[in-house]
Structure formats: C-alpha cells, structure tokens
Design a protein around this motif. Structure first.
Motif, PDB file in Angstrom:
ATOM      1  N   ARG A 203      73.592  33.935  79.577  1.00 32.84           N
ATOM      2  CA  ARG A 203      72.313  33.520  80.584  1.00 32.84           C
ATOM      3  C   ARG A 203      71.264  32.914  79.724  1.00 32.84           C
ATOM      4  N   PRO A 204      71.668  31.727  79.334  1.00 32.42           N
ATOM      5  CA  PRO A 204      70.652  31.037  78.411  1.00 32.42           C
ATOM      6  C   PRO A 204      69.278  30.829  78.739  1.00 32.42           C
ATOM      7  N   THR A 205      69.186  30.677  80.355  1.00 28.28           N
ATOM      8  CA  THR A 205      67.707  30.493  80.984  1.00 28.28           C
ATOM      9  C   THR A 205      66.967  31.847  80.922  1.00 28.28           C
ATOM     10  N   VAL A 206      67.636  32.983  81.152  1.00 28.52           N
ATOM     11  CA  VAL A 206      66.972  34.481  81.081  1.00 28.52           C
ATOM     12  C   VAL A 206      66.658  34.650  79.501  1.00 28.52           C
ATOM     13  N   LYS A 207      67.389  34.349  78.770  1.00 28.24           N
ATOM     14  CA  LYS A 207      67.163  34.451  77.356  1.00 28.24           C
ATOM     15  C   LYS A 207      66.015  33.699  76.799  1.00 28.24           C
ATOM     16  N   LEU A 208      65.798  32.254  77.561  1.00 27.65           N
ATOM     17  CA  LEU A 208      64.697  31.561  77.199  1.00 27.65           C
ATOM     18  C   LEU A 208      63.221  32.128  77.748  1.00 27.65           C
ATOM     19  N   MET A 209      63.530  32.652  78.925  1.00 26.74           N
ATOM     20  CA  MET A 209      62.307  33.315  79.385  1.00 26.74           C
ATOM     21  C   MET A 209      61.789  34.441  78.651  1.00 26.74           C
ATOM     22  N   PHE A 210      62.683  35.189  78.298  1.00 26.37           N
ATOM     23  CA  PHE A 210      62.415  36.535  77.260  1.00 26.37           C
ATOM     24  C   PHE A 210      61.724  36.026  76.019  1.00 26.37           C
ATOM     25  N   ILE A 211      62.008  34.988  75.331  1.00 31.33           N
ATOM     26  CA  ILE A 211      61.421  34.467  74.405  1.00 31.33           C
ATOM     27  C   ILE A 211      60.034  33.904  74.547  1.00 31.33           C
TER      28      ILE A 211
ATOM     29  N   ALA B  95      67.583  28.032  65.829  1.00 30.49           N
ATOM     30  CA  ALA B  95      66.430  27.326  65.108  1.00 30.49           C
ATOM     31  C   ALA B  95      65.728  26.300  65.534  1.00 30.49           C
ATOM     32  N   ASP B  96      66.488  25.383  65.827  1.00 31.91           N
ATOM     33  CA  ASP B  96      65.936  23.967  66.347  1.00 31.91           C
ATOM     34  C   ASP B  96      65.142  24.297  67.961  1.00 31.91           C
ATOM     35  N   SER B  97      65.923  24.952  68.492  1.00 26.97           N
ATOM     36  CA  SER B  97      65.309  25.512  69.510  1.00 26.97           C
ATOM     37  C   SER B  97      63.968  26.407  69.850  1.00 26.97           C
ATOM     38  N   VAL B  98      64.093  27.168  68.887  1.00 28.67           N
ATOM     39  CA  VAL B  98      62.739  27.902  68.604  1.00 28.67           C
ATOM     40  C   VAL B  98      61.447  27.094  68.386  1.00 28.67           C
ATOM     41  N   GLU B  99      61.720  26.165  67.523  1.00 29.80           N
ATOM     42  CA  GLU B  99      60.498  25.092  67.214  1.00 29.80           C
ATOM     43  C   GLU B  99      60.050  24.587  68.763  1.00 29.80           C
ATOM     44  N   GLU B 100      61.081  24.205  69.359  1.00 29.67           N
ATOM     45  CA  GLU B 100      60.738  23.425  70.546  1.00 29.67           C
ATOM     46  C   GLU B 100      60.055  24.283  71.651  1.00 29.67           C
ATOM     47  N   VAL B 101      60.418  25.442  71.585  1.00 29.66           N
ATOM     48  CA  VAL B 101      59.918  26.315  72.517  1.00 29.66           C
ATOM     49  C   VAL B 101      58.405  26.724  72.223  1.00 29.66           C
ATOM     50  N   ILE B 102      58.237  27.048  70.770  1.00 27.63           N
ATOM     51  CA  ILE B 102      56.699  27.289  70.238  1.00 27.63           C
ATOM     52  C   ILE B 102      56.065  26.286  70.700  1.00 27.63           C
ATOM     53  N   ALA B 103      56.369  24.940  70.404  1.00 30.58           N
ATOM     54  CA  ALA B 103      55.568  23.978  70.832  1.00 30.58           C
ATOM     55  C   ALA B 103      55.245  23.712  72.200  1.00 30.58           C
ATOM     56  N   ARG B 104      56.214  24.075  73.067  1.00 36.75           N
ATOM     57  CA  ARG B 104      56.138  23.869  74.539  1.00 36.75           C
ATOM     58  C   ARG B 104      55.013  25.204  75.061  1.00 36.75           C
ATOM     59  N   VAL B 105      55.440  26.204  74.469  1.00 34.54           N
ATOM     60  CA  VAL B 105      54.591  27.413  74.903  1.00 34.54           C
ATOM     61  C   VAL B 105      53.085  27.222  74.333  1.00 34.54           C
ATOM     62  N   LYS B 106      52.747  26.510  73.277  1.00 29.95           N
ATOM     63  CA  LYS B 106      51.515  26.302  72.882  1.00 29.95           C
ATOM     64  C   LYS B 106      50.833  24.985  73.859  1.00 29.95           C
ATOM     65  N   ALA B 107      51.625  24.081  74.264  1.00 24.77           N
ATOM     66  CA  ALA B 107      51.121  23.224  75.112  1.00 24.77           C
ATOM     67  C   ALA B 107      51.086  23.745  76.451  1.00 24.77           C
ATOM     68  N   GLN B 108      51.596  24.701  76.926  1.00 17.27           N
ATOM     69  CA  GLN B 108      51.326  25.164  78.236  1.00 17.27           C
ATOM     70  C   GLN B 108      50.142  26.072  78.180  1.00 17.27           C
ATOM     71  N   ARG B 109      49.742  26.835  77.274  1.00 23.64           N
ATOM     72  CA  ARG B 109      48.719  27.551  77.069  1.00 23.64           C
ATOM     73  C   ARG B 109      47.351  26.680  76.823  1.00 23.64           C
ATOM     74  N   ASP B 110      47.535  25.494  75.958  1.00 23.12           N
ATOM     75  CA  ASP B 110      46.310  24.542  75.837  1.00 23.12           C
ATOM     76  C   ASP B 110      46.205  23.840  77.715  1.00 23.12           C
ATOM     77  N   PHE B 111      47.344  23.466  78.022  1.00 26.99           N
ATOM     78  CA  PHE B 111      47.183  22.900  79.398  1.00 26.99           C
ATOM     79  C   PHE B 111      46.342  23.409  80.355  1.00 26.99           C
ATOM     80  N   TYR B 112      46.728  24.910  80.289  1.00 25.31           N
ATOM     81  CA  TYR B 112      46.029  25.714  81.338  1.00 25.31           C
ATOM     82  C   TYR B 112      44.620  26.067  80.997  1.00 25.31           C
ATOM     83  N   GLN B 113      44.480  26.360  79.345  1.00 22.70           N
ATOM     84  CA  GLN B 113      43.007  26.554  79.095  1.00 22.70           C
ATOM     85  C   GLN B 113      42.184  25.491  79.198  1.00 22.70           C
ATOM     86  N   HIS B 114      42.520  24.307  78.843  1.00 22.55           N
ATOM     87  CA  HIS B 114      41.866  22.960  78.914  1.00 22.55           C
ATOM     88  C   HIS B 114      41.591  22.648  80.498  1.00 22.55           C
TER      89      HIS B 114
END
Length: 273
Positions: free
Chosen positions: A137-145, A177-196
C-alpha cells in the motif's frame, strides 16, 4: 475495507512464501538434529509458527495500527532533540482537531504521543507491524511518512536527530532513500506554499513554491506539469487512501493535501496563460 485483486494476489503470494520458508527451515533443523522423525517434527513446528505469525498480523486492524503508530512515532520525533517544543505539541493538537476525534480517542492519541516520548518506547516494535500491513500500500505508506515529516518540521526545520528517526522509519517501511529526499523537499514546499499564501507573499515566490509542491522545475513543459499534478493527486486522493487502510478519521488530512496540490496546479496554470 476494500482490496484490489493485485493487492490480494501479492498478499497471498507473500503468505505462501512465509509458510514455505518456515516449514523448510523447521524441517532442515529437525533433520539435522533428529533424523527422519526430526524432519517431520521440525516441519510441523515451522508450520505452526508460520500460521501463528500470519494470524497475528491478520488480526491487526490496519487503520488502528496506522492511528497508534502515527501519534507514538510523532511523540518520538518531538523528543528526538531532547526537548518537546510548544510548536510540536500544537502540531499534534492540530492533527487531532483535523481528525475530529472524540474525547476518548483524543485521550488515546495523547497517551500514544506520551508513550512515544518515553525512554522505553520500542520504536521498531511499533513500526514493524505497520510495515507488514503497508507493504503493498505505497500511497498509505507515503501519507504516513509525510505526516511524520510535517511533525518534524513543526518547530522550523528537520534537525539531525529527527532526520535520523525519519531515515530509520523509512528503512523499516522499505521506503527508498531517493524517495525520502523527494518527499522532504515536497513537504517543505507545501509548508512554504501554505505559509507564504497566508502571509500574502509576492506572487513570484508563491509560483516558485507551487512548482516545488508538484516536484517539477519552472522550465517543465505543460505536459510534464500536468503529469506531475495527476501523479500527486492519485497518491493523495482521500477515497483511495481510505480504501487502502488510511483511518477514516484522517480523511481531512488527505483532503487538505489534495487541496494544496490543486491550488499549486491552478497557480501554475494561471501564470502560464
């Protein structure tokens, strides 16, 4: 909870493999230690062990396992750098509010968060059952992370101790590990997009954030942007996530993410007209 045919087939194949491995291992040990009768006895013991483990995993409610791991791991991350900040506590409260928990479930979530902060919290023991349940269930796994990364970013940035726990979490969940870096960047972007967006920041900055939310460069073609948008929406579609094991209480979190993705895509489309 709904399962598709591919997932069911994968779980069946995994179950057969576990049975076979346990039986063969038990038989081999029995043969080595007790000859023919040891072979028979060892195989039987291996079968019983495999059957017991399979039943134990099957007895776990995926949605309940997700709920428990969410708040206990969140507590672990909050305590990672030695002190739990008010921002981290507030993030946990916000998640509970978004989930519209009853008073009883809220108390349970708080207890789990407190357990996660404890020195005796068994991190791997908590995550491993969830890892088995989310294997296909990769999509649920992604949501958890993503939720845990948001918790780590609650007080600003992801600290080294927090990142270490995130990396261990991804290892246990078999998340690349490659996916982790992508997710970290995307979560940071989502936070910035919302806050900005809330702060009324310059439109050019918001547009840059929007591209980062979709995980594409500003030079990407219209077709590439649309493909990235569709992929993100598919991964975060609330109904799909619930059908795969996301607790229904967390559907509001999934809706919020899909709305942010939609808003980022709309901003890019408007800028390109």
């Amino acid at each position: 909870m709904a399962f598709d045919a591919q997932e069911a087939g994968a779980q069946l194949g995994s179950g057969i493999k576990r049975y076979s491995t346990s039986i063969l291992l038990g038989a081999a040990v029995g043969l080595f230690s007790g000859g023919f009768w040891g072979l028979i006895f060892g195989g039987f013991v291996g079968y019983l062990i495999s059957r017991a483990l399979t039943k134990a995993v099957a007895a776990v409610n995926p949605q309940e396992a997700f709920f428990k791991a969410t708040f206990s791991v969140m507590g672990r991350i909050a305590k990672a750098d030695g002190r739990v900040t008010e921002d981290e506590i507030q993030f946990a409260r916000n998640v509970m509010t978004q989930m519209r928990l009853t008073d009883e479930r809220k108390r349970e979530a708080i207890d789990l968060f407190t357990q996660g902060k404890g020195e005796d919290f068994e991190f791997s023991k908590t995550v491993k059952p969830l890892a088995i349940l989310l294997r296909h269930r990769p999509t649920v796994k992604l949501m958890f992370i993503e939720i845990q990364l948001q918790a780590a970013m609650a007080d600003g940035e992801v600290s080294a101790p927090e990142l270490k726990i995130i990396e261990e979490l991804c290892h246990l969940l078999e998340f690349g590990a490659d996916s982790v870096e992508e997710v970290i960047a995307r979560v940071k972007a989502q936070r910035d997009f919302y806050q900005h967006g809330q702060a009324g920041v310059d439109a050019a900055v918001l547009l840059k954030d929007a591209y980062a939310v979709l995980g594409v460069d500003e030079s990407a073609s219209d077709a590439e942007v649309k493909k990235a948008y569709r992929r993100q929406m598919s991964q975060h579609h609330p109904d799909k996530l619930v059908s795969k094991g996301l607790p229904e209480e967390m559907i509001e979190l999934a809706k919020e993410k899909s709305q942010e993705i939609q808003a980022a895509y709309e901003r890019i489309k408007t800028a390109r007209k």
